[in-house]
Design a protein around this motif. Structure first.
Motif, PDB file in Angstrom:
ATOM      1  N   HIS A 203      -5.287  10.244   1.736  1.00 27.63           N
ATOM      2  CA  HIS A 203      -6.196   9.670   2.734  1.00 27.63           C
ATOM      3  C   HIS A 203      -7.387   8.974   2.090  1.00 27.63           C
ATOM      4  O   HIS A 203      -8.077   8.213   2.738  1.00 27.63           O
ATOM      5  CB  HIS A 203      -6.711  10.783   3.675  1.00 27.63           C
ATOM      6  N   ARG A 204      -7.603   9.274   0.833  1.00 25.37           N
ATOM      7  CA  ARG A 204      -8.722   8.620   0.152  1.00 25.37           C
ATOM      8  C   ARG A 204      -8.268   7.271  -0.359  1.00 25.37           C
ATOM      9  O   ARG A 204      -7.351   7.189  -1.171  1.00 25.37           O
ATOM     10  CB  ARG A 204      -9.195   9.490  -1.009  1.00 25.37           C
ATOM     11  N   GLY A 205      -8.911   6.243   0.149  1.00 28.97           N
ATOM     12  CA  GLY A 205      -8.521   4.896  -0.277  1.00 28.97           C
ATOM     13  C   GLY A 205      -9.346   4.427  -1.446  1.00 28.97           C
ATOM     14  O   GLY A 205     -10.391   3.829  -1.295  1.00 28.97           O
ATOM     15  N   ARG A 206      -8.896   4.740  -2.653  1.00 28.17           N
ATOM     16  CA  ARG A 206      -9.671   4.315  -3.808  1.00 28.17           C
ATOM     17  C   ARG A 206      -9.471   2.827  -4.070  1.00 28.17           C
ATOM     18  O   ARG A 206      -8.383   2.294  -3.822  1.00 28.17           O
ATOM     19  CB  ARG A 206      -9.207   5.086  -5.042  1.00 28.17           C
TER      20      ARG A 206
ATOM     21  N   GLN B 156      -4.220   0.070   4.551  1.00 24.90           N
ATOM     22  CA  GLN B 156      -4.381   0.183   6.006  1.00 24.90           C
ATOM     23  C   GLN B 156      -5.711  -0.425   6.443  1.00 24.90           C
ATOM     24  O   GLN B 156      -5.783  -1.110   7.456  1.00 24.90           O
ATOM     25  CB  GLN B 156      -4.283   1.646   6.434  1.00 24.90           C
ATOM     26  N   VAL B 157      -6.733  -0.171   5.654  1.00 20.36           N
ATOM     27  CA  VAL B 157      -8.043  -0.740   5.964  1.00 20.36           C
ATOM     28  C   VAL B 157      -7.998  -2.257   5.791  1.00 20.36           C
ATOM     29  O   VAL B 157      -8.443  -3.019   6.639  1.00 20.36           O
ATOM     30  CB  VAL B 157      -9.121  -0.106   5.057  1.00 20.36           C
TER      31      VAL B 157
ATOM     32  N   GLY C  26       0.852  -1.175   0.000  1.00 19.80           N
ATOM     33  CA  GLY C  26       0.000   0.000   0.000  1.00 19.80           C
ATOM     34  C   GLY C  26       0.890   1.227   0.000  1.00 19.80           C
ATOM     35  O   GLY C  26       1.787   1.360   0.838  1.00 19.80           O
TER      36      GLY C  26
ATOM     37  N   THR D  28       1.673   5.365  -2.297  1.00 20.77           N
ATOM     38  CA  THR D  28       1.122   6.460  -3.093  1.00 20.77           C
ATOM     39  C   THR D  28       1.810   6.507  -4.439  1.00 20.77           C
ATOM     40  O   THR D  28       2.741   5.728  -4.702  1.00 20.77           O
ATOM     41  CB  THR D  28       1.327   7.817  -2.393  1.00 20.77           C
TER      42      THR D  28
ATOM     43  N   PRO E  53      -3.577   1.782  -3.111  1.00 20.38           N
ATOM     44  CA  PRO E  53      -3.399   3.018  -2.346  1.00 20.38           C
ATOM     45  C   PRO E  53      -3.172   2.714  -0.866  1.00 20.38           C
ATOM     46  O   PRO E  53      -3.693   1.723  -0.332  1.00 20.38           O
ATOM     47  CB  PRO E  53      -4.707   3.766  -2.548  1.00 20.38           C
ATOM     48  N   VAL E  54      -2.382   3.562  -0.219  1.00 20.84           N
ATOM     49  CA  VAL E  54      -1.937   3.273   1.144  1.00 20.84           C
ATOM     50  C   VAL E  54      -3.111   3.129   2.109  1.00 20.84           C
ATOM     51  O   VAL E  54      -3.134   2.234   2.956  1.00 20.84           O
ATOM     52  CB  VAL E  54      -0.912   4.332   1.617  1.00 20.84           C
ATOM     53  N   THR E  55      -4.108   4.009   1.971  1.00 16.52           N
ATOM     54  CA  THR E  55      -5.228   3.956   2.902  1.00 16.52           C
ATOM     55  C   THR E  55      -6.032   2.666   2.727  1.00 16.52           C
ATOM     56  O   THR E  55      -6.473   2.054   3.693  1.00 16.52           O
ATOM     57  CB  THR E  55      -6.131   5.181   2.705  1.00 16.52           C
ATOM     58  N   SER E  56      -6.158   2.247   1.469  1.00 14.63           N
ATOM     59  CA  SER E  56      -6.842   0.979   1.210  1.00 14.63           C
ATOM     60  C   SER E  56      -6.126  -0.160   1.914  1.00 14.63           C
ATOM     61  O   SER E  56      -6.748  -1.059   2.486  1.00 14.63           O
ATOM     62  CB  SER E  56      -6.877   0.696  -0.284  1.00 14.63           C
TER      63      SER E  56
END
Lengths: 228, 401
Positions: free
Chosen positions: B150-153, B213-214, B125, B127, B208-211
């Motif tokens: 921050h938006r996890g597309r 993390q989730v 994950g 950017t 993506p990084v946020t994805s």
């Protein structure tokens, strides 16, 4: 011109002193022809080695062409051997891997004489000793007489003032020996002193001056020849 | 006596005994070749590692959570687990003028599924900056989108191998696949970039990084890749990273910053000393060859006693006889080293022809070094026989009886 005064040479063999030479006094003028005779062990080889600056006396004085040699260091003695003395040996001492021409050129190479000059002198010497057709032969491909002639050519390559011949005919048949002696005597007539060490009475008698040695001393010296 | 005469004489003397000389040359050649080849091995390994590091990207710094210190001391009494590095930590680093870009990285493993096919795969994950910093090229499609990290597309970029495994020859762009229990749309395929320090980039999926993390249910980052603006500000960038993170972590310096240079330097040092050690082992064979030269020369001196006596009678001084025999040792070692050089270079050429991937190359310094060492060995081991020759008494040498 050779002047020996009070020359002594002692070897130590198994802790015992062996007096090879005891108090030798000898003066040899330039151009003399001298034979040294005597039984083996009489000291004639030792005398020759000292005359040739290969050995040093334990005591006494040796002046060669006015230079006191006993005080000289090894480097200076080597230089005098190179410039003034030519050796002829019983066993020729040719270097087997070198051709006749290369053997003759050896002392000139050691003296640093340029190659072109060496070639000229070697050619001249080969012609003089009837060896021109043997220039490229190795010693093993030459007869004894030819080998000794190559050795003599080598001895005089540097035009020495003294030729020391140690039993030069000892390994040759009679005819070749006579030939070699002729060559040496011819050379002697052209200037250099010739000292010949031999067992052979007949040969020794040919010299103008004869010395007989026994037990490290000079027994008989026929004296200088005024004609020399 | 001129130099040319000296070496000519030495050469003739050696040529008179071809077998003996040949065997000695062989030993010397093998030893020289061994030194060059083994050094080439070590040096090529070093080049390989250095090149791989360069492939990681330039001016790279790596920020790891936790302080790695080799300093001893009692373990902390209270649970002092380091704080996680967060996405905001990473973005805060961009405030420094010494820092060009940052790529937060989360790493995990999850099943990737398309249709009936499924593969357990490493997931990164990160950017868009990651692609620039790692210099990844796209085979198809595009990078992860920029914009607010921050938006996890739900998008994914696939490595070449995993794309092949899941889609075979089907086009993958625009298709939806499943990573764990979430759906992602394929927006790009990476070009094959081979291995870079063990990470098999061909087998990964990048999201993506946020994805990530989730997906992995982790608020922290595995590490942050930082690219400094220039090579000469790397030290300042490192300082800035430590200051910024320390401020954000309540004064606690709980991160480790590795610079690429430091890692590279460490590897470089290790491999350099390894090369030298290997060369040292090979040098033992040079010593063996040296002893062989000494042996051959001693035999030669013994056989040529009369010749040495003659040379002295003809006016060669002690020093000159010494020089003549040293010249012989030198000719032996130079010829041997020359043959060794040719042997080593042709071996390398043959290896290069049949295994070009190995990229074995002689270290440029090893060639002159091997020759100089070989000559030194020859001279050193030639000294004893040459001295023995020089010291011979001509009277005894000429009359062996």
């Amino acid at each position: 011109m050779i002047e020996l005064t009070g020359i002594e040479r002692t070897f130590w063999v198994g802790g015992e002193p062996v007096h090879a030479l005891r108090t030798i006094n000898l003066t040899i003028a330039g151009g003399e022809y001298l034979s040294v005779m005597g039984p083996s062990g009489s000291g004639k080889s030792t005398l020759l080695n000292i005359l040739g600056l290969l050995d040093r006396p334990n005591r006494g004085c040796y002046r060669l062409d006015g230079v006191e040699t006993t005080a000289l260091d090894e480097e200076a003695r080597a230089l005098m051997r190179q410039q003034k003395i030519g050796f002829v040996f019983q066993v020729f001492h040719l270097i087997p891997r070198l051709s006749a021409a290369e053997n003759i050129a050896l002392p000139m190479m050691l003296a640093g004489i340029p190659a072109s000059q060496r070639r000229r002198r070697v050619k001249e010497l080969l012609a003089r000793f009837s060896l021109s057709d043997r220039a490229r032969h190795r010693p093993a491909e030459l007869s004894g007489g030819q080998q000794q002639r190559v050795a003599i050519a080598r001895a005089i390559a540097m035009q020495p003032s003294l030729i020391l011949a140690d039993e030069p005919t000892g390994n040759l048949d009679h005819a070749s020996g006579r030939e070699v002696i002729d060559v040496l005597e011819t050379l002697n007539r052209q200037g250099p002193t010739l000292i010949l060490v031999t067992h052979d009475q007949e040969l020794g008698a040919r010299a103008r001056r004869r010395i007989e040695m026994r037990d490290g001393e000079i027994l008989v010296d026929t004296g200088s020849d005024d004609n020399s | 006596m001129t130099i040319r005469d000296r070496f000519g004489f030495a050469f003739q003397a050696l040529a008179a005994y071809p077998l003996r000389t040949g065997l000695t040359l062989l030993a010397m050649a093998m030893a020289t070749a061994a030194v060059i080849l083994l050094t080439a091995l070590g040096d090529s390994a070093r080049h390989y590692v250095v090149d791989r590091f360069a492939g990681l990207g330039t001016n790279l710094l790596v920020v790891l959570p936790g302080r790695n210190e080799t300093r001893g001391g009692p373990p902390p009494l209270l649970g002092e687990t380091p704080r996680d590095l967060t996405l905001d930590d990473a973005l805060a680093l961009l405030r420094s003028s010494a820092i060009e870009s940052v790529a937060p990285v989360v790493v995990g493993s999850a099943p990737v599924q398309y249709g009936s096919r499924s593969r357990e795969s490493n997931i990164i994950g990160t950017t868009a900056s990651f692609f620039e910093i790692r210099r990844l090229q796209m085979a198809q499609g595009r990078y992860l989108p920029g914009g607010d990290p921050h938006r996890g597309r739900p998008v994914v970029v696939l490595g070449k191998t995993i794309k092949q495994e899941l889609f075979r020859e089907e086009p993958a762009l625009g298709r939806w696949l499943r990573i764990a229990d979430r759906r992602f749309r394929v927006i790009g395929i990476l070009q094959s970039s081979g291995h870079a320090l063990g990470e098999e980039l061909d087998k990964i999926a990048v999201i993506p990084v946020t994805s990530a993390q989730v997906l992995f249910n982790t608020p922290g980052l595995f590490r942050i890749l930082v690219q400094a603006t220039r090579r000469d500000v790397i030290a300042r960038a490192k300082q800035a990273i430590e200051t910024i993170i320390q401020t954000r972590h309540g004064g606690e310096n709980d991160i480790t910053v590795l610079t690429q240079d430091a890692i590279l330097l460490a590897f470089d040092r290790i491999l350099r000393s390894l090369t030298l050690a290997v060369a040292g082992i090979a040098a033992i064979s040079l010593i063996v060859a040296g002893i062989l030269i000494m042996n051959v020369m001693l035999i030669s001196v013994a056989q040529r006693t009369a010749e040495i006596g003659l040379l002295k009678a003809l006016g060669a001084s002690t020093a000159k006889v010494l020089q003549l025999f040293l010249a012989e040792a030198l000719v032996l070692s130079i010829l041997g080293a020359g043959c060794g050089l040719a042997l080593a270079l042709s071996t390398l050429a043959v290896l290069d022809r049949f295994w070009p991937a190995v990229k074995l190359q002689a270290a440029p310094w090893s060639l002159p070094a091997a020759v100089v060492i070989a000559m030194g060995t020859g001279l050193l081991f030639g000294l004893l026989p040459a001295r023995r020759a020089a010291r011979l008494d001509p009277v005894i040498a000429l009359h062996p009886h």
